[in-house]
Design a protein around this motif. Structure first.
Motif, PDB file in Angstrom:
ATOM      1  N   SER A 242      36.627  36.219  40.202  1.00 11.25           N
ATOM      2  CA  SER A 242      37.808  35.987  41.027  1.00 11.25           C
ATOM      3  C   SER A 242      38.088  37.177  41.932  1.00 11.25           C
ATOM      4  O   SER A 242      37.701  38.311  41.636  1.00 11.25           O
ATOM      5  CB  SER A 242      39.024  35.754  40.134  1.00 11.25           C
ATOM      6  N   ALA A 243      38.819  36.893  43.031  1.00 11.02           N
ATOM      7  CA  ALA A 243      39.174  37.972  43.969  1.00 11.02           C
ATOM      8  C   ALA A 243      40.027  39.022  43.257  1.00 11.02           C
ATOM      9  O   ALA A 243      39.916  40.215  43.521  1.00 11.02           O
ATOM     10  CB  ALA A 243      39.931  37.390  45.142  1.00 11.02           C
ATOM     11  N   MET A 245      39.965  39.989  40.081  1.00 10.99           N
ATOM     12  CA  MET A 245      39.164  40.896  39.239  1.00 10.99           C
ATOM     13  C   MET A 245      38.301  41.818  40.107  1.00 10.99           C
ATOM     14  O   MET A 245      38.066  42.976  39.766  1.00 10.99           O
ATOM     15  CB  MET A 245      38.287  40.099  38.267  1.00 10.99           C
ATOM     16  N   ASN A 246      37.833  41.277  41.252  1.00  9.40           N
ATOM     17  CA  ASN A 246      37.060  42.140  42.157  1.00  9.40           C
ATOM     18  C   ASN A 246      37.930  43.266  42.698  1.00  9.40           C
ATOM     19  O   ASN A 246      37.481  44.396  42.871  1.00  9.40           O
ATOM     20  CB  ASN A 246      36.507  41.326  43.334  1.00  9.40           C
ATOM     21  N   LEU A 247      39.197  42.919  42.971  1.00  3.84           N
ATOM     22  CA  LEU A 247      40.122  43.936  43.465  1.00  3.84           C
ATOM     23  C   LEU A 247      40.309  45.023  42.398  1.00  3.84           C
ATOM     24  O   LEU A 247      40.239  46.223  42.688  1.00  3.84           O
ATOM     25  CB  LEU A 247      41.476  43.278  43.780  1.00  3.84           C
ATOM     26  N   ALA A 248      40.518  44.583  41.148  1.00  3.74           N
ATOM     27  CA  ALA A 248      40.670  45.551  40.060  1.00  3.74           C
ATOM     28  C   ALA A 248      39.422  46.421  39.972  1.00  3.74           C
ATOM     29  O   ALA A 248      39.506  47.645  39.833  1.00  3.74           O
ATOM     30  CB  ALA A 248      40.905  44.821  38.742  1.00  3.74           C
ATOM     31  N   SER A 249      38.251  45.793  40.090  1.00  2.00           N
ATOM     32  CA  SER A 249      37.000  46.563  39.994  1.00  2.00           C
ATOM     33  C   SER A 249      36.881  47.577  41.128  1.00  2.00           C
ATOM     34  O   SER A 249      36.339  48.664  40.944  1.00  2.00           O
ATOM     35  CB  SER A 249      35.790  45.626  40.018  1.00  2.00           C
ATOM     36  N   SER A 250      37.390  47.223  42.329  1.00  2.00           N
ATOM     37  CA  SER A 250      37.337  48.185  43.441  1.00  2.00           C
ATOM     38  C   SER A 250      38.103  49.447  43.070  1.00  2.00           C
ATOM     39  O   SER A 250      37.633  50.562  43.285  1.00  2.00           O
ATOM     40  CB  SER A 250      37.979  47.593  44.698  1.00  2.00           C
ATOM     41  N   LYS A 276      33.354  40.703  49.099  1.00  2.00           N
ATOM     42  CA  LYS A 276      33.725  39.917  47.912  1.00  2.00           C
ATOM     43  C   LYS A 276      35.239  39.921  47.718  1.00  2.00           C
ATOM     44  O   LYS A 276      35.749  39.365  46.759  1.00  2.00           O
ATOM     45  CB  LYS A 276      33.056  40.508  46.655  1.00  2.00           C
ATOM     46  N   ASN A 277      35.961  40.636  48.607  1.00  2.00           N
ATOM     47  CA  ASN A 277      37.423  40.717  48.509  1.00  2.00           C
ATOM     48  C   ASN A 277      38.071  39.993  49.683  1.00  2.00           C
ATOM     49  O   ASN A 277      37.412  39.715  50.692  1.00  2.00           O
ATOM     50  CB  ASN A 277      37.866  42.183  48.532  1.00  2.00           C
ATOM     51  N   MET A 282      40.091  43.813  50.969  1.00  2.00           N
ATOM     52  CA  MET A 282      39.074  44.526  51.761  1.00  2.00           C
ATOM     53  C   MET A 282      39.575  45.931  52.084  1.00  2.00           C
ATOM     54  O   MET A 282      38.820  46.904  52.034  1.00  2.00           O
ATOM     55  CB  MET A 282      38.815  43.785  53.072  1.00  2.00           C
ATOM     56  N   LEU A 283      40.860  46.013  52.434  1.00  2.00           N
ATOM     57  CA  LEU A 283      41.452  47.319  52.740  1.00  2.00           C
ATOM     58  C   LEU A 283      41.285  48.252  51.540  1.00  2.00           C
ATOM     59  O   LEU A 283      40.821  49.386  51.671  1.00  2.00           O
ATOM     60  CB  LEU A 283      42.941  47.113  53.064  1.00  2.00           C
ATOM     61  N   ALA A 284      41.636  47.725  50.350  1.00  2.00           N
ATOM     62  CA  ALA A 284      41.583  48.568  49.145  1.00  2.00           C
ATOM     63  C   ALA A 284      40.147  48.964  48.822  1.00  2.00           C
ATOM     64  O   ALA A 284      39.875  50.108  48.457  1.00  2.00           O
ATOM     65  CB  ALA A 284      42.193  47.812  47.973  1.00  2.00           C
ATOM     66  N   ALA A 285      39.212  48.007  48.970  1.00  2.00           N
ATOM     67  CA  ALA A 285      37.813  48.297  48.616  1.00  2.00           C
ATOM     68  C   ALA A 285      37.241  49.370  49.544  1.00  2.00           C
ATOM     69  O   ALA A 285      36.551  50.287  49.103  1.00  2.00           O
ATOM     70  CB  ALA A 285      36.982  47.022  48.697  1.00  2.00           C
ATOM     71  N   THR A 286      37.553  49.255  50.846  1.00  2.00           N
ATOM     72  CA  THR A 286      37.027  50.250  51.788  1.00  2.00           C
ATOM     73  C   THR A 286      37.672  51.616  51.507  1.00  2.00           C
ATOM     74  O   THR A 286      37.009  52.645  51.550  1.00  2.00           O
ATOM     75  CB  THR A 286      37.334  49.833  53.244  1.00  2.00           C
TER      76      THR A 286
END
Length: 809
Positions: A242-243, A245-250, A276-277, A282-286
């Motif tokens: 899920s988006a 969980m991906n956010l948490a992983s970022s 994947k976000n 996307m902002l947080a992952a970058t």
């Protein structure tokens, strides 16, 4: 000896032959000290003949003090001078053998003395240290006083190059930046140390020494295979990609690999992971790329650069934020963050504004630079800025001029508060304007009174929240008992007005019922009822999100904030929080876990972990969210095994609740911050100095958790990155005088309080011997295990320069 009402000892001493005071013995001297102090308090300065009486008493004091100093009773000498408010006399009586004990006692009295006596104690200790040319000690106290002129004076008065470098390391750790004269000896070296540009290389050499360079993936932290999950359910959160969980992983990936410069998600194949976000994800992952490359200004910006040309605004904004994060706590004369981010501050898209403004706030936290303040102030007044951008801009300004009482920032923030409409000030991001005001006056104590007056014109609910928050920040870490009592009073207030309005509503309802029973019910009255109930539910919604803007919430935080720096205060606060949690209203209960965590950051004490674990199974969702995050603050960067197990159990318990699971994952990342080598603790230098920048960073995140549903669990989760200025390595690295790393053996053990003890007591207990570089946990102290070298600073922590001992055989 017994105490008499007439103060006979003193009476006969004044009448007697004035022989040597010590000939009567030690007990007599103690007795007469007590009587002199009491007599001094009773003398009325206005009366005739009072001057002669005071002169007679002073003569006795001048006999008592040298006697005390000779006979290991320095503490009694200090007490007597404090009682009669003549501390400046100490300078004439201390010598080489007693000054260290005297200053240790004076400094340890500071938390228990009221304003302005506490600053007077510190100033006296600074004078004593400078008299005996102990500049590193004097500088620590000058930083504790937050007196820039004194800091500069001490730094420039140092003639020994090596000691001056050691002073520069201490200033760099406290993030105090001095503009040096270029003609000064070794000015370039000094500037480099002051600007912390060595932080990255030293941290990486520590990581190599400990053999933890291998990047980790989030699964290494979650360890889902260890979760005792129920049969048929599978491990928590693994069933869908899920988006959320991906956010948490970022975030977890960023926190765990922070400052290591390499990871497996972003530096290898970043684009894949970022896409994947969604949107703010996307902002947080970058931006998490900035966290991985923390402090690496030269190498880091080139890796982020490619994302600045992305077509997605969210990715661009994340890249801007990443540029800010990389520069956090490190100064560079090229000012890369300012050059890259200043163009986007008034960008058409609000998303871009957020990335650039917050990036600047993080990169220049604590610098108080006027060019940045004049760049960011227009953003608050700009018509295109929504409340979110205004809140973030205010926060950035607060971080930049933290603890400086900067007049321009204050007036800009007050102007914004006064100009905005009431509905705008009720939005969740408005609380950051109040926080920013509070940060500008962090630790400034009485200087805050004028602002409290100015805040009276701001409409409620923000007025009460802002006033209390500004006041508690001014007394942050002082342990001021009177302020804690004041906050407890606020917590116990019930809103009488609300009760009164409830009563009037009830009476109106009963009247309406009577009216409706007499008139025939028409279809229109039904629709009216529906409308009424709808507006009621809307009111409830705003009410439920407003709890974090009440005076109560700010007061509870205040209790944690004021007693954070001092052990007895923290223990008492722990007991108070227990009572507040049981008997307080909703706002109080929801804030207690955050305030409790603030008293013990990066210091996982068992009783605090157990209490937070209990709170994390509460029936109220917001109490649960805040308790889970509280565990992150308490365990940050400690790799605490017990806490890790607790979190795995929580992950199973909340496996069906996406919000709590997201928070549990975040906390797992923070507990393993920098693979256990970094800390968020704002106190350093033997837990004596409070770093204003670190405290401001912690407060920013905690205040955003006062409405977690609309910030961290909604679109504004990037506020978690405001923790970055508080991240510091908890290491001890030793250098020789040419600043080349030097391995020596040190003993690391639990610190022991030796104030006022006779002889030369041991300062640590239960020690182990290591070779540098080593990690120091909260409450640990190190001392050199060899006599071959002498440390140039009394506090062996962070970066320490060693000098060859000339007497070593």
């Amino acid at each position: 000896m017994t105490i008499s009402d007439e103060r006979e000892c003193l009476k006969y001493r004044l009448l007697g032959s004035q022989e040597d005071i010590g000939s009567w013995g030690h007990e007599y001297v103690r007795h007469i000290s007590g009587e002199v102090a009491s007599e001094w308090q009773d003398i009325d300065q206005e009366e005739e003949g009072s001057k002669d009486k005071l002169a007679q008493l002073l003569a006795i004091v001048k006999d008592v003090i040298p006697y005390d100093m000779k006979h290991n009773a320095e503490t009694e000498a200090c007490d007597l001078l404090m009682e009669i408010e003549k501390l400046d006399m100490l300078l004439n009586f201390v010598d080489k053998t007693t000054y260290a004990r005297v200053c240790l006692y004076l400094v340890s009295c500071v938390p228990y003395a009221a304003e302005p006596e506490n600053t007077n104690l510190l100033q006296t200790a600074v004078q004593v240290f400078r008299k005996f040319d102990c500049l590193p000690e004097a500088l620590r106290l000058a930083m504790q006083l937050n007196d820039m002129e004194l800091i500069v004076e001490i730094f420039l008065s140092c003639k020994d190059q090596a000691i001056q470098k050691q002073l520069a390391f201490a200033l760099g750790r406290q993030q105090v930046y001095l503009e040096l004269d270029e003609e000064m000896d070794e000015a370039d070296d000094m500037t480099e140390i002051l600007s912390n540009s060595h932080l990255n290389s030293n941290f990486l050499s520590l990581a190599r020494e400990l053999d933890i360079m291998e990047p980790k993936v989030p699964e290494d932290i979650y360890k889902t295979h260890l979760e005792n999950s129920r049969p048929g359910m599978g491990p928590s959160g693994s069933n869908v990609d899920s988006a959320r969980m991906n956010l948490a992983s970022s975030y977890v990936n960023g926190f765990v690999n922070a400052a290591f410069g390499q990871d497996k998600l972003l530096t290898e194949e970043g684009n894949k992971w970022i896409y994947k976000n969604k949107e703010h994800g996307m902002l947080a992952a970058t931006a998490s790329l900035g966290l991985v490359l923390l402090w690496d200004v030269d190498g880091g910006l080139t890796q982020i650069d490619k994302y600045l040309y992305s077509s997605e605004d969210y990715i661009k904004s994340g890249a801007l934020l990443a540029c800010g994060i990389v520069n956090t706590g490190v100064r560079n004369e090229c000012d890369p963050a300012l050059a890259l981010l200043s163009d986007y501050v008034l960008h058409n898209s609000n998303v871009m504004r957020i990335g650039s403004v917050l990036g600047l706030g993080l990169a220049y936290a604590g610098s108080n630079r006027m060019d940045l303040i004049s760049l960011l102030t227009p953003v608050m007044a700009d018509s295109k800025s929504n409340m979110e951008v205004i809140g973030i801009t205010a926060l950035a300004l607060g971080l930049i001029s933290v603890g400086t009482c900067n007049g321009e920032v204050t007036s800009a923030l007050l102007q914004t508060l006064i100009e905005r409409s009431e509905s705008e000030l009720k939005e969740t991001h408005a609380r950051f304007i109040a926080l920013a005001l509070a940060l500008v006056y962090l630790g400034k104590q009485e200087a805050v009174d004028t602002i409290l007056m100015a805040l009276q014109v701001v409409p409620e609910p923000l007025k009460g929240f802002a006033s209390v928050l500004v006041e508690v920040c001014a007394y942050a870490g002082t342990g001021n008992v009177l302020k804690v009592q004041q906050m407890l009073h606020i917590c116990t207030e019930t809103d009488k007005e609300e009760e009164a309005t409830d009563k009037t509503e009830k009476s109106e309802k009963s009247e309406k019922k009577k009216d409706s029973s007499t008139s025939s019910s028409t279809p229109s009255s039904d629709s009216k009822k529906k409308e009424e109930s709808k507006s009621k539910s809307d009111d409830k919604k705003t009410k439920s999100s407003e709890w974090g803007m009440t005076r109560h919430a700010a007061a509870v935080l205040g209790i944690g904030l004021i007693s954070a720096g001092e052990e007895i205060g923290s223990e008492m606060a722990f007991r108070m929080f227990g009572h507040l949690y049981r008997y307080g209203d909703l706002a109080v209960r929801r804030t207690v876990p955050l305030a409790l965590a603030l008293t013990s950051v990066s210091n996982p004490q068992l009783h605090i972990l157990d209490t937070l674990s209990k709170f994390s199974h509460d029936s109220d969702a917001e109490v649960v969210h805040n308790s889970i995050f509280g565990m992150a603050l308490v365990g940050s960067g400690t790799n605490n095994a017990r806490l890790a197990q607790m979190l795995r159990n929580l992950a199973v318990y909340y496996s069906k609740d996406p919000n709590n699971l997201f928070l549990v994952r975040l906390v797992q990342g923070l507990v393993h911050l920098g693979k256990g080598t970094l800390t968020l603790q704002p106190y350093h230098s033997d837990r004596q100095l409070l770093s204003p920048v670190a405290m401001a960073a912690l407060l920013s995140v905690i205040v955003s958790f006062l409405d977690v549903k609309n910030t961290i669990l909604s679109k504004s989760h990037y506020l978690l990155y405001t923790l970055v200025p508080a991240i510091q390595p908890r290491m001890l690295v030793t250098f020789n005088e040419d600043l080349n790393p030097l391995t020596v053996s040190v003993r690391v053990g639990q610190a022991v309080d030796v104030v006022g003890q006779a002889g030369k007591p041991k300062t640590i207990t239960g020690f182990q011997t290591h070779t540098t570089p080593v990690l120091l946990a909260y409450g640990e102290r190190a001392e050199l295990a060899t006599e071959e070298y002498i440390a140039l600073t009394p506090v062996i922590e962070g970066f320490v320069i060693l000098r060859k001992n000339p007497d070593y055989e």
